[in-house]
Design a protein around this motif. Structure first.
Motif, PDB file in Angstrom:
ATOM      1  N   LEU A 138       0.862  -1.194   0.000  1.00 59.20           N
ATOM      2  CA  LEU A 138       0.000   0.000   0.000  1.00 59.20           C
ATOM      3  C   LEU A 138       0.890   1.233   0.000  1.00 59.20           C
ATOM      4  N   ASP A 139       1.224   1.675  -1.225  1.00 62.41           N
ATOM      5  CA  ASP A 139       2.145   2.806  -1.352  1.00 62.41           C
ATOM      6  C   ASP A 139       1.390   4.120  -1.142  1.00 62.41           C
ATOM      7  N   GLY A 140       1.993   4.987  -0.349  1.00 61.89           N
ATOM      8  CA  GLY A 140       1.354   6.278  -0.088  1.00 61.89           C
ATOM      9  C   GLY A 140       0.312   6.191   1.013  1.00 61.89           C
ATOM     10  N   SER A 141       0.487   5.183   1.894  1.00 62.21           N
ATOM     11  CA  SER A 141      -0.596   4.912   2.855  1.00 62.21           C
ATOM     12  C   SER A 141      -0.843   6.073   3.810  1.00 62.21           C
ATOM     13  N   ILE A 199       7.364  16.987  -8.230  1.00 67.49           N
ATOM     14  CA  ILE A 199       8.483  16.862  -7.290  1.00 67.49           C
ATOM     15  C   ILE A 199       8.037  17.501  -5.978  1.00 67.49           C
ATOM     16  N   ASN A 200       8.626  17.070  -4.863  1.00 69.40           N
ATOM     17  CA  ASN A 200       8.327  17.701  -3.579  1.00 69.40           C
ATOM     18  C   ASN A 200       9.231  18.926  -3.417  1.00 69.40           C
ATOM     19  N   MET A 201       8.717  20.095  -3.747  1.00 70.87           N
ATOM     20  CA  MET A 201       9.504  21.337  -3.790  1.00 70.87           C
ATOM     21  C   MET A 201      10.071  21.708  -2.426  1.00 70.87           C
ATOM     22  N   ARG A 222       2.431  19.377 -10.271  1.00 73.89           N
ATOM     23  CA  ARG A 222       1.506  18.523  -9.521  1.00 73.89           C
ATOM     24  C   ARG A 222       2.340  17.659  -8.584  1.00 73.89           C
ATOM     25  N   TRP A 223       1.924  17.497  -7.333  1.00 72.29           N
ATOM     26  CA  TRP A 223       2.600  16.552  -6.427  1.00 72.29           C
ATOM     27  C   TRP A 223       1.558  15.969  -5.483  1.00 72.29           C
ATOM     28  N   ILE A 224       1.169  14.704  -5.743  1.00 69.45           N
ATOM     29  CA  ILE A 224       0.129  14.085  -4.924  1.00 69.45           C
ATOM     30  C   ILE A 224       0.738  13.397  -3.707  1.00 69.45           C
ATOM     31  N   ALA A 225       2.040  13.176  -3.750  1.00 66.09           N
ATOM     32  CA  ALA A 225       2.771  12.460  -2.698  1.00 66.09           C
ATOM     33  C   ALA A 225       2.239  11.028  -2.577  1.00 66.09           C
ATOM     34  N   SER A 226       1.809  10.498  -3.705  1.00 66.29           N
ATOM     35  CA  SER A 226       1.439   9.096  -3.819  1.00 66.29           C
ATOM     36  C   SER A 226       1.943   8.657  -5.189  1.00 66.29           C
ATOM     37  N   MET A 227       3.060   7.907  -5.189  1.00 62.93           N
ATOM     38  CA  MET A 227       3.739   7.631  -6.460  1.00 62.93           C
ATOM     39  C   MET A 227       2.785   7.031  -7.492  1.00 62.93           C
ATOM     40  N   VAL A 228       1.925   6.103  -7.034  1.00 62.04           N
ATOM     41  CA  VAL A 228       1.016   5.443  -7.979  1.00 62.04           C
ATOM     42  C   VAL A 228       0.122   6.467  -8.658  1.00 62.04           C
ATOM     43  N   ILE A 232       6.782  14.634 -15.865  1.00 64.13           N
ATOM     44  CA  ILE A 232       8.001  14.030 -15.335  1.00 64.13           C
ATOM     45  C   ILE A 232       7.873  13.971 -13.824  1.00 64.13           C
ATOM     46  N   PHE A 233       8.154  12.790 -13.267  1.00 58.79           N
ATOM     47  CA  PHE A 233       8.109  12.537 -11.822  1.00 58.79           C
ATOM     48  C   PHE A 233       9.551  12.455 -11.334  1.00 58.79           C
ATOM     49  N   MET A 234       9.827  13.192 -10.251  1.00 64.76           N
ATOM     50  CA  MET A 234      11.214  13.184  -9.732  1.00 64.76           C
ATOM     51  C   MET A 234      11.231  12.993  -8.224  1.00 64.76           C
ATOM     52  N   TYR A 235      12.048  12.025  -7.758  1.00 59.10           N
ATOM     53  CA  TYR A 235      12.390  11.969  -6.344  1.00 59.10           C
ATOM     54  C   TYR A 235      13.912  11.854  -6.264  1.00 59.10           C
ATOM     55  N   PRO A 236      14.609  12.979  -6.294  1.00 59.98           N
ATOM     56  CA  PRO A 236      16.077  12.943  -6.414  1.00 59.98           C
ATOM     57  C   PRO A 236      16.773  12.588  -5.097  1.00 59.98           C
ATOM     58  N   GLY A 284      17.990   9.182  -2.030  1.00 62.46           N
ATOM     59  CA  GLY A 284      16.578   9.429  -2.279  1.00 62.46           C
ATOM     60  C   GLY A 284      15.718   8.578  -1.376  1.00 62.46           C
ATOM     61  N   LYS A 285      14.428   8.595  -1.616  1.00 59.24           N
ATOM     62  CA  LYS A 285      13.473   7.950  -0.699  1.00 59.24           C
ATOM     63  C   LYS A 285      12.930   6.646  -1.274  1.00 59.24           C
ATOM     64  N   LEU A 286      12.821   6.551  -2.595  1.00 57.64           N
ATOM     65  CA  LEU A 286      12.073   5.443  -3.183  1.00 57.64           C
ATOM     66  C   LEU A 286      12.936   4.191  -3.308  1.00 57.64           C
ATOM     67  N   ARG A 287      12.246   3.038  -3.212  1.00 57.96           N
ATOM     68  CA  ARG A 287      12.935   1.751  -3.214  1.00 57.96           C
ATOM     69  C   ARG A 287      13.048   1.229  -4.642  1.00 57.96           C
ATOM     70  N   TYR A 294      10.758  -2.643  -5.614  1.00 48.94           N
ATOM     71  CA  TYR A 294       9.293  -2.756  -5.692  1.00 48.94           C
ATOM     72  C   TYR A 294       8.598  -1.413  -5.850  1.00 48.94           C
ATOM     73  N   GLU A 295       9.355  -0.365  -6.131  1.00 51.18           N
ATOM     74  CA  GLU A 295       8.755   0.910  -6.536  1.00 51.18           C
ATOM     75  C   GLU A 295       9.363   1.355  -7.862  1.00 51.18           C
ATOM     76  N   ALA A 296      10.667   1.651  -7.867  1.00 50.94           N
ATOM     77  CA  ALA A 296      11.296   2.213  -9.066  1.00 50.94           C
ATOM     78  C   ALA A 296      11.320   1.234 -10.231  1.00 50.94           C
TER      79      ALA A 296
HETATM   80  P1  P6P Z   1       7.125  12.932   0.278  1.00 54.08           P
HETATM   81  C1  P6P Z   1       4.733   7.688  -0.323  1.00 54.08           C
HETATM   82  O1  P6P Z   1       5.152   7.734   1.036  1.00 54.08           O
HETATM   83  C2  P6P Z   1       5.987   7.643  -1.181  1.00 54.08           C
HETATM   84  O2  P6P Z   1       6.707   6.484  -0.915  1.00 54.08           O
HETATM   85  C3  P6P Z   1       5.611   7.726  -2.659  1.00 54.08           C
HETATM   86  O3  P6P Z   1       4.412   7.105  -2.925  1.00 54.08           O
HETATM   87  C4  P6P Z   1       5.542   9.236  -2.894  1.00 54.08           C
HETATM   88  O4  P6P Z   1       5.834   9.598  -4.229  1.00 54.08           O
HETATM   89  C5  P6P Z   1       6.615   9.779  -1.937  1.00 54.08           C
HETATM   90  O5  P6P Z   1       6.783   8.790  -0.913  1.00 54.08           O
HETATM   91  C6  P6P Z   1       6.171  11.067  -1.300  1.00 54.08           C
HETATM   92  O6  P6P Z   1       7.263  11.542  -0.541  1.00 54.08           O
HETATM   93  O7  P6P Z   1       8.551  13.241   0.701  1.00 54.08           O
HETATM   94  O8  P6P Z   1       6.580  13.970  -0.675  1.00 54.08           O
HETATM   95  O9  P6P Z   1       6.192  12.639   1.419  1.00 54.08           O
END
Ligand code: P6P
Length: 333
Positions: free
Chosen positions: A115-118, A207-209, A241-247, A259-263, A273-276, A279-281
């Motif tokens: 459950l990504d972005g829970s 991107i998370n500005m 746009r940044w929903i903070a839910s990768m899906v 373009i989606f960025m998590y640098p 960076g934050k993403l795995r 099972y994500e990237a």
């Molecule tokens: P931030 C959700 O926690 C997640 O793993 C991704 O789904 C999402 O793109 C990213 O982290 C959001 O991160 O730093 O904006 O909370």
């Protein structure tokens, strides 16, 4: 359009190009069924046991767990008995999950973020399940973590379910990307978008500005140029746009570009960076490339990264091909 179910779509794929085996077809259908169950739970929100307070007990007599842990259990229980898997791995579990001895082992490895972005569930924002499928190495014997450490190019299937206003399943088995919408009345997945393509150009970035001061120079330059809009070197205005839910962010990009960025950021050089990766990237990179987009870690294709740890993190730049190539080129400058 004639209604085509997920089962019919997979049977036709199996029949026409043998891209998928009967076992892989079963695997995908089992994962899709588990996503239906997760969607049902997510949809209940605070009205369901799933978000129940710590005082409640679930059927195992354990204290009620959070939704992402229960989603994990839904996927484990759904996939243990089918004989299609050798093992599973999940963001929610430190080590791999072998198939219990009472069940036959299969030839595939399944990884997922259940459950990504829970964190968004509490505010009723779209969340999702991401999954990736590898073949277990020949003659592997008892599965171990090493068996999972294959580059993303080895994935035989990847997909995600997005639990939003509609529940959708996006899937690739290496022959393009297709999208299925859950018909809640019939409880079936119906093909609603064939061969999805990402526009090569875009005016939208994600991107998370708030992390801007921590980015390395190439990302600073790339984002500053977009913020400069018509008055800057890009000579066009961009939207963000940044929903903070990768899906959810990836689903938007798959439908209209972006373009989606998590640098990586400079706060922690050891954690890129934050993403795995596993099972994500990797699954998202396979989907995006199959839809004509690109996915890099700023240096090279995400799919070519040789993993060294199950839960390793990776910088992510994915989406419209020309934008991903540009920000990647800035990293080489
Ligand atoms: P931030 C959700 O926690 C997640 O793993 C991704 O789904 C999402 O793109 C990213 O982290 C959001 O991160 O730093 O904006 O909370």
């Amino acid at each position: 359009m004639k209604r085509v179910s997920l089962t019919q779509h997979l049977v036709e794929q199996q029949r026409h190009n043998n891209a998928i085996t009967a076992e892989l077809r079963l695997l995908i259908e089992v994962v899709a069924r588990a996503c239906k169950t997760i969607s049902h739970s997510v949809g209940k929100g605070a009205l369901g046991d799933i978000l129940g307070s710590a005082e409640t007990e679930n059927i195992q007599g354990e204290v009620q767990k959070k939704l992402d842990v229960i989603s994990n259990e839904i996927l484990l229980e759904a996939n243990e008995w089918g004989g299609h898997l050798a093992a599973m791995a999940s963001e929610e579990m430190e080590t791999i999950h072998p198939i219990p001895n009472r069940y036959p082992m299969g030839e595939y490895l399944l990884m997922f973020d259940p459950l990504d972005g829970s964190s968004n569930i509490d505010v009723n924002v779209s969340i999702g399940t991401i999954f990736s499928v590898l073949k277990a190495p020949e003659g592997m014997g008892a599965p171990n973590e090493q068996a999972f450490l294959q580059p993303g190019t080895q994935q035989v299937a990847a997909g995600y379910a997005v639990y939003g206003p509609q529940t959708m399943l996006v899937l690739t088995t290496g022959k393009g990307v297709n999208c299925f919408t859950l018909d809640r009345e019939m409880g079936s997945w119906v093909l609603t978008q064939r061969d999805m393509r990402i526009p090569e150009d875009t005016k939208e970035f994600a991107i998370n500005m708030s992390n801007k001061r921590h980015w390395h120079a190439p990302v600073q330059r790339y984002v500053d140029e977009m913020l400069a809009g018509k008055t800057g070197p890009r000579e066009k205005d961009f939207n963000m746009r940044w929903i903070a839910s990768m899906v959810a962010d990836v689903h938007r990009i798959l439908n209209r570009g972006g373009i989606f960025m998590y640098p990586a950021d400079m706060r922690d050089p050891s954690s890129p960076g934050k993403l795995r990766l596993m099972y994500e990237a990797n699954p998202m990179a396979m989907i995006v490339e199959q839809a004509g987009g690109a996915a890099t870690d700023g240096n090279g294709r995400i799919l070519e990264i040789v993993p060294h740890k199950l839960h390793q993190r990776v910088p992510v730049f994915l989406g419209s091909k020309n934008e991903v190539e540009r920000v990647t080129a800035y990293h080489q400058a």
